[in-house]
Motif scaffolding. Sequence first.
Motif, PDB file in Angstrom:
ATOM      1  N   VAL B  12      12.290  89.667  20.095  1.00 33.25           N
ATOM      2  CA  VAL B  12      11.390  90.657  20.682  1.00 33.25           C
ATOM      3  C   VAL B  12      11.808  92.032  20.195  1.00 33.25           C
ATOM      4  CG1 VAL B  12      10.478  91.682  22.798  1.00 33.25           C
ATOM      5  CG2 VAL B  12      11.109  89.253  22.760  1.00 33.25           C
ATOM      6  N   PHE B  13      10.891  92.770  19.599  1.00 35.56           N
ATOM      7  CA  PHE B  13      11.111  94.172  19.282  1.00 35.56           C
ATOM      8  C   PHE B  13      10.495  94.962  20.425  1.00 35.56           C
ATOM      9  CE2 PHE B  13      11.157  91.830  15.357  1.00 35.56           C
ATOM     10  CZ  PHE B  13      12.205  92.404  14.636  1.00 35.56           C
ATOM     11  N   GLY B  14      11.352  95.654  21.168  1.00 35.05           N
ATOM     12  CA  GLY B  14      10.833  96.317  22.355  1.00 35.05           C
ATOM     13  C   GLY B  14      11.685  97.489  22.798  1.00 35.05           C
ATOM     14  N   THR B  15      11.111  98.255  23.706  1.00 33.16           N
ATOM     15  CA  THR B  15      11.778  99.410  24.306  1.00 33.16           C
ATOM     16  C   THR B  15      11.983  99.089  25.781  1.00 33.16           C
ATOM     17  OG1 THR B  15      10.628 100.843  22.728  1.00 33.16           O
ATOM     18  CG2 THR B  15      11.570 101.894  24.697  1.00 33.16           C
ATOM     19  N   SER B  16      13.240  99.088  26.213  1.00 31.71           N
ATOM     20  CA  SER B  16      13.547  98.562  27.554  1.00 31.71           C
ATOM     21  C   SER B  16      12.891  99.345  28.685  1.00 31.71           C
ATOM     22  CB  SER B  16      15.060  98.536  27.771  1.00 31.71           C
ATOM     23  OG  SER B  16      15.636  97.543  26.943  1.00 31.71           O
ATOM     24  N   HIS B  38      15.549  93.212  20.287  1.00 30.11           N
ATOM     25  CA  HIS B  38      15.881  94.290  19.350  1.00 30.11           C
ATOM     26  C   HIS B  38      15.330  95.592  19.911  1.00 30.11           C
ATOM     27  CE1 HIS B  38      17.191  91.775  15.870  1.00 30.11           C
ATOM     28  NE2 HIS B  38      16.600  90.878  16.624  1.00 30.11           N
ATOM     29  N   GLU B  39      16.224  96.449  20.352  1.00 34.96           N
ATOM     30  CA  GLU B  39      15.775  97.691  20.979  1.00 34.96           C
ATOM     31  C   GLU B  39      15.162  98.631  19.935  1.00 34.96           C
ATOM     32  OE1 GLU B  39      15.851  97.941  24.229  1.00 34.96           O
ATOM     33  OE2 GLU B  39      15.211 100.026  24.460  1.00 34.96           O
ATOM     34  N   ILE B  40      13.965  99.114  20.228  1.00 32.78           N
ATOM     35  CA  ILE B  40      13.248 100.050  19.349  1.00 32.78           C
ATOM     36  C   ILE B  40      13.148 101.384  20.088  1.00 32.78           C
ATOM     37  CG2 ILE B  40      11.012 100.562  18.268  1.00 32.78           C
ATOM     38  CD1 ILE B  40      12.401  98.295  16.862  1.00 32.78           C
ATOM     39  N   GLU B  41      13.635 102.436  19.457  1.00 31.48           N
ATOM     40  CA  GLU B  41      13.549 103.769  20.064  1.00 31.48           C
ATOM     41  C   GLU B  41      12.253 104.423  19.591  1.00 31.48           C
ATOM     42  OE1 GLU B  41      15.681 105.272  22.140  1.00 31.48           O
ATOM     43  OE2 GLU B  41      17.457 103.996  22.069  1.00 31.48           O
ATOM     44  N   ILE B  42      11.192 104.267  20.400  1.00 33.66           N
ATOM     45  CA  ILE B  42       9.902 104.807  19.947  1.00 33.66           C
ATOM     46  C   ILE B  42       9.940 106.327  19.853  1.00 33.66           C
ATOM     47  CG2 ILE B  42       8.390 102.904  20.642  1.00 33.66           C
ATOM     48  CD1 ILE B  42       7.776 104.384  23.218  1.00 33.66           C
ATOM     49  N   MET B  43      10.743 106.984  20.716  1.00 32.45           N
ATOM     50  CA  MET B  43      10.784 108.450  20.678  1.00 32.45           C
ATOM     51  C   MET B  43      11.468 108.953  19.404  1.00 32.45           C
ATOM     52  SD  MET B  43       9.066 109.000  23.421  1.00 32.45           S
ATOM     53  CE  MET B  43       9.168 110.729  23.944  1.00 32.45           C
ATOM     54  N   ARG B  44      12.192 108.065  18.718  1.00 31.71           N
ATOM     55  CA  ARG B  44      12.796 108.443  17.433  1.00 31.71           C
ATOM     56  C   ARG B  44      11.976 107.913  16.253  1.00 31.71           C
ATOM     57  NH1 ARG B  44      18.939 106.602  18.505  1.00 31.71           N
ATOM     58  NH2 ARG B  44      19.394 107.928  20.287  1.00 31.71           N
ATOM     59  N   GLN B  60       3.056  99.579  17.314  1.00 32.50           N
ATOM     60  CA  GLN B  60       3.358  99.622  18.743  1.00 32.50           C
ATOM     61  C   GLN B  60       4.416  98.595  19.118  1.00 32.50           C
ATOM     62  OE1 GLN B  60      -0.484  99.077  20.649  1.00 32.50           O
ATOM     63  NE2 GLN B  60      -0.779 101.276  20.808  1.00 32.50           N
ATOM     64  N   VAL B  61       5.060  98.835  20.253  1.00 30.46           N
ATOM     65  CA  VAL B  61       5.894  97.827  20.892  1.00 30.46           C
ATOM     66  C   VAL B  61       5.166  97.343  22.134  1.00 30.46           C
ATOM     67  CG1 VAL B  61       8.144  98.622  20.071  1.00 30.46           C
ATOM     68  CG2 VAL B  61       7.165  99.655  22.140  1.00 30.46           C
ATOM     69  N   PRO B  62       5.419  96.106  22.578  1.00 29.72           N
ATOM     70  CA  PRO B  62       6.344  95.116  22.024  1.00 29.72           C
ATOM     71  C   PRO B  62       5.715  94.331  20.874  1.00 29.72           C
ATOM     72  CG  PRO B  62       5.247  94.191  23.925  1.00 29.72           C
ATOM     73  CD  PRO B  62       4.750  95.608  23.802  1.00 29.72           C
ATOM     74  N   LEU B  63       6.621  93.624  20.169  1.00 34.32           N
ATOM     75  CA  LEU B  63       6.199  92.747  19.083  1.00 34.32           C
ATOM     76  C   LEU B  63       7.044  91.485  19.192  1.00 34.32           C
ATOM     77  CD1 LEU B  63       4.506  92.532  16.420  1.00 34.32           C
ATOM     78  CD2 LEU B  63       6.522  93.427  15.234  1.00 34.32           C
TER      79      LEU B  63
END
Lengths: 207, 207
Positions: B12-16, B38-44, B60-63
């Motif tokens: 999972v690619f996602g932002t907690s 897999h943590e994705i930092e969308i703000m970065r 977009q997340v999640p994926l």
Amino acid sequence: MMPTTTRVPHRVFGTSTSGNCHKVRLVLDILGIPYRWHEIEIMRGESRTPEYLAMNPNGQVPLLQIDDHTWLPESNAILCYLADGTRLWPGDRLQRARVLQWLFFEQNAHEPHIAGARFTRAFLKQPEHPRLPVMIQRGYQALAVMEQHLARAPYFAGEFSIADIALFAYTHRADEGGFDLAAYPAVRAWLERCLAQPGVSEMPMSH
Amino acid sequence: MMPTTTRVPHRVFGTSTSGNCHKVRLVLDILGIPYRWHEIEIMRGESRTPEYLAMNPNGQVPLLQIDDHTWLPESNAILCYLADGTRLWPGDRLQRARVLQWLFFEQNAHEPHIAGARFTRAFLKQPEHPRLPVMIQRGYQALAVMEQHLARAPYFAGEFSIADIALFAYTHRADEGGFDLAAYPAVRAWLERCLAQPGVSEMPMSH
């Protein structure tokens, strides 16, 4: 002898110039399912009367009446319900998820902007509305995602499905929102493929 | 002898701190499906890199990564895919349509406003943003529709399902967007029922 039971046709409460409603008409026409269409004038508040809210507390069109005490709202949920078990709804688990992927894309990345711009310009008649530039920008982002997909595949999820029907509805009237599809040749070719499907018709213009 | 094939866990690619991503974690945890997060930092901008866009053109997340060359975006489509064939996804056609009804409601009437207000206040830190009053007003409309339903039924579509999981995600953090649930007792009781389900956890706070 038992009398022959006559199945009551589905009733659709809808607005003919709404893409969300036109989707439902298309699926019914494609599948040859009999229905009665009850025109709702949303601009006259007919979806906010006590009688209507008793059927759909969210006060939106379209609404599918399944029997005397069962109503189903949400255009894309209606599409899934009507297409269940037909060629418009894949049997394979991953393909079904792909259909749903595009149905949710339609509701969160496409419809708010492409239908929103059309509603603002053609129905509210507010071409200077401050939200319009954002809707146009995000609508073009959605069209770019569609173009990228359709450059490699004829339809959104394998064969022609309810994902195509849902996205067709507002895309083929995107010009009424101020969108120019000239730079989206794959989208335009897909619109023609959709229109060539038996049962698919254009939505009435906004005026 | 054939070697035993080891099934690769889903990735999972996602932002907690994203409710759309937390939904996916909840379904995996409830069903006991192994996964790697897999943590994705969308703000970065980590969801807009060329590598990420190759997996998900919509950025977009999640994926959900299903195998080495199959990725599924759209949180609610991921929920449907993971829940397919489980107790979280009804076998009955009308009940399935009810689940979908609320999943689409979540994406078009709830998430844009309730998650949108939270994102604007808690992530963008723009409490004076001109869109915020509209988001608050429409978010309360969505909560009123939920309250009306939950006053008569324990869950959104019969038994506890992915419709509840999808709506739980942002509702239980609605306070971070400025919403007060005091006037929505049925919603608050339903949040407690969701939290009592094995595998359901709260989403991390935004700060």
